[in-house]
Design a protein around this motif. Structure first.
Motif, PDB file in Angstrom:
ATOM      1  N   TYR A  64      -4.258   4.287   1.645  1.00  0.00           N
ATOM      2  CA  TYR A  64      -4.170   3.142   2.003  1.00  0.00           C
ATOM      3  C   TYR A  64      -4.602   2.189   0.737  1.00  0.00           C
ATOM      4  N   ASP A  65      -4.526   2.653  -0.138  1.00  0.00           N
ATOM      5  CA  ASP A  65      -4.922   1.639  -1.517  1.00  0.00           C
ATOM      6  C   ASP A  65      -3.455   0.932  -2.283  1.00  0.00           C
ATOM      7  N   TYR A  66      -3.231  -0.004  -3.125  1.00  0.00           N
ATOM      8  CA  TYR A  66      -1.948  -0.215  -3.097  1.00  0.00           C
ATOM      9  C   TYR A  66      -1.013   0.777  -4.340  1.00  0.00           C
ATOM     10  N   LYS A 120      -5.134   8.770  -1.186  1.00  0.00           N
ATOM     11  CA  LYS A 120      -4.667   7.313  -1.713  1.00  0.00           C
ATOM     12  C   LYS A 120      -3.251   6.538  -0.588  1.00  0.00           C
ATOM     13  N   LYS A 155       1.136  -0.637  -0.583  1.00  0.00           N
ATOM     14  CA  LYS A 155      -0.271   0.345  -0.071  1.00  0.00           C
ATOM     15  C   LYS A 155       0.981   1.578  -0.002  1.00  0.00           C
TER      16      LYS A 155
END
Ligand SMILES: Nc1ncnc2c1ncn2[C@@H]1O[C@H](COP(=O)(O)OP(=O)(O)O)[C@@H](O)[C@H]1O
Ligand SMILES: [Mg+2]
Lengths: 280, 311
Positions: free
Chosen positions: B127-129, B125, B90
């Motif tokens: 906690y986004d991959y 963003k 992440k």
């Protein structure tokens, strides 16, 4: 030790590996297969002999078979886990960034090496309860299990460091894999052939084979042979009697693979980054 | 401060970089312009301690990249022209990893990450991959990564390449912010106008050689020995043509009667140009407009690099 374990690469790789469901299902599958094998073996031997009794000799046979299965797993899985560690970063174009951070080359190699080997280690440790079930039936001593575990650890580190070395030296993961598997096969199979050939030569004209230093050398670096001597110390004594060398086989193994591991790690560290010094 | 002295990189007998001498003062932004294959990335890789120079040396804050590569790494933030990201990681973990790689403590990283994400407009963003981010976002994230150890010097290899116009503007705004923070920035591009606005000076590189260096204006002026001037006239063109023809600095005069205009090449200085216009006004010529044709930086760049090809 603490600073070694606070290694950024190690922490990140472990996070990634254990986030992956596949890792757990791999271990689970291994444990299930191992249990089925052990209980199946016990069930079959007790019901076939009709005695309803699992004797120490049978327990020892089971233990030996499991030891060879685990050795096989280590030999076949370690190259797969390590031979892509550096080259895959190169292929994914993450290596350059990693190399411009202020981590030392040793830190990076150490992190890569331990994180990839940790998985296999976990697998072996997870299998320990099943593995040690056999002592309930006797025939095997705890000391023997400890020695065999040290043997596994050394073998794993040696093959693993060779994998990391090839992964550092060779650009493409696929080539690095093939080279690492090739080396592993050389160490386990080809040395076995050399052992047989040198035994044949020294046996020529004699009633008993005698262990020339050459055959002794091949025997001492061959993992299956050394595992046999660890399982059956009598075999080790026999070889020592026949040999002109008065040096325990396991010590030869220990020295050879320790040096191999150290040399592979040293070279990987040296070759990870380009040498910035100008040629004068 | 960044300095290169006789920096050279050869592949076999091919010079990817030849005798590069460059100084970027502290707090300055230096734009490195050149076509693909000119040697920009080669230069940057050497500065980032990833490539061994064949000859010469480069210094980061006075430290040689060949003698003290480890110390140099701690001083620079480097962004390569092509890079990948780890999958299954992440955004905040990505930055955390690199923070740890520069020896930052967990506490420090925890405080830094939100600030950096805010700087590059990626708070949402967190906690986004990483591998699922768009190209522009990855590029900005990589910039945030290069900033994590608060380096004084940034080496950015085509940070805006492959981005859509909107993402370019966003990137440019971030770079301006970094400039305002007092960072020394060496930035490359194969498009000159992209850099012009924010650079204190520009170097043009072609086939491994630095062929021009100076402020944007100097570089522009160097090529404009001649400018084209368009004049629009009310009524008859003849009188105007006759008048301008008399000026010694005017040549190649062309009348375009349909449009009521004429244009010519002019070699005089700015002052002479003003005098020419004043004289025309004194003559009561019915001039509606008198304007230099805009030559954009693209043309300048084309002209410079073409000149180098001929040599
Ligand atoms: N490993 C290499 N071997 C041979 N030539 C190379 C190598 N790397 C780069 N080059 C050549 O060096 C020149 C400069 O490349 P580069 O610095 O990447 O250009 P730029 O970044 O300005 O587009 C190119 O002509 C390229 O083909
Ligand atoms: Mg490039």
């Amino acid at each position: 030790m603490k600073t070694l374990l606070a290694n950024p690469v190690l922490v990140k790789e472990l996070k990634l590996r254990f986030r992956n469901i596949k890792s757990f299902s791999g271990i689970l599958f291994y444990l299930v297969a191992m249990s089925v094998f052990v209980f199946g073996f016990i069930f079959l031997t007790t019901s076939l002999t009709g005695s309803g009794f699992f004797r120490p000799t049978e327990s020892f046979l089971l233990f030996s078979m499991m030891s060879y299965i685990q050795l096989g797993l280590i030999l076949f899985i370690t190259p797969g886990l390590t031979a892509g560690t550096i080259s895959s970063e190169r292929e994914k174009q993450t290596l350059n960034i990693l190399l411009t951070t202020s981590q030392t080359s040793f830190q990076i190699i150490f992190g890569k090496m331990t994180s990839s080997v940790a998985f296999l280690l976990l697998m072996i440790v997870a299998g320990l309860p099943i593995y040690s079930l056999v002592f309930l039936y006797g025939g095997v001593s705890p000391g023997q299990i400890a020695v065999i575990f040290m043997f596994y650890l050394l073998t794993l580190l040696a093959i693993g460091s060779i994998g990391v070395l090839f992964s550092t030296l060779i650009r493409r993961t696929i080539v690095s894999m093939i080279t690492t598997y090739g080396t592993m096969i050389f160490l386990t199979v080809v040395t076995g052939f050399f052992l047989l050939i040198s035994l044949q030569i020294s046996q020529y004209g004699n009633a008993m084979p005698n262990f020339s230093p050459m055959s002794y050398f091949w025997a001492s670096i061959n993992p299956p042979v050394v595992l046999l001597t660890l399982l059956q110390p009598a075999v080790a004594d026999q070889i020592l009697n026949l040999a002109t060398v008065t040096f325990p086989l396991w010590a030869g193994y220990f020295i050879f693979y320790s040096v191999l591991t150290a040399a592979a790690i040293f070279l990987s560290v040296k070759r990870l980054r380009v040498n910035m010094h100008k040629y004068k | 401060m960044i300095e290169t002295i006789g920096l050279t990189k050869k592949y076999g007998s091919f010079y990817a970089l030849q005798d590069l001498n460059l100084v970027v003062e502290e707090g300055h932004v230096f734009g490195f312009v050149g076509a693909n294959g000119a040697g920009k990335s080669t230069t940057f890789s050497i500065l980032a301690t990833l490539l061994q120079p064949t000859a010469g040396d480069a210094f980061i804050n006075g430290m040689s990249v060949t003698e003290k590569p480890h110390e140099v790494r701690a001083q620079i933030g480097y962004m390569p022209d092509f890079f990948g990201v780890y999958d299954q990681l992440k955004t905040d973990e990505y930055l955390d990893f690199y923070g740890a790689s520069y020896g930052l403590k967990p506490k420090e990283r925890e405080q830094l990450i939100p600030k950096l994400l805010e700087l590059v407009n990626l708070e949402h963003k967190r906690y986004d991959y990483v591998d699922l981010l768009s190209r522009g976002m990855k590029q900005r994230l990589c910039l945030a990564r290069a900033l994590i150890h608060d380096p004084k010097i940034l080496i950015l290899d085509e940070p805006a390449s492959g981005l859509d116009p909107r993402a370019r503007v966003e990137m440019r705004d971030i770079l301006k912010e970094l400039k305002a923070m007092g960072k020394t920035i060496l930035i490359s591009s194969h498009i000159l106008p992209e850099l012009a606005e924010m650079c204190d000076s520009i170097g043009v590189i072609d086939s491994g050689k630095l062929i021009a260096q100076g402020s944007v204006h100097e570089i522009q002026a160097r090529l404009q020995h001649e400018k084209i001037i368009n004049v629009k006239v009310a009524g008859s063109l003849e009188a105007a043509v006759a008048f301008f023809e008399n000026d010694p600095f005017v040549s190649r005069i062309v009348a375009v009667p349909d449009k009521g205009m004429l244009h010519f090449s002019y070699k005089g200085t700015d002052v002479q140009q003003i005098e020419l216009l004043q004289k025309a006004m004194a003559q009561q010529l019915p001039i509606r407009s008198f304007a230099e044709e805009e030559t954009d930086l693209e043309d300048v760049f084309m002209a410079i690099t073409k000149g180098a090809d001929v040599r």
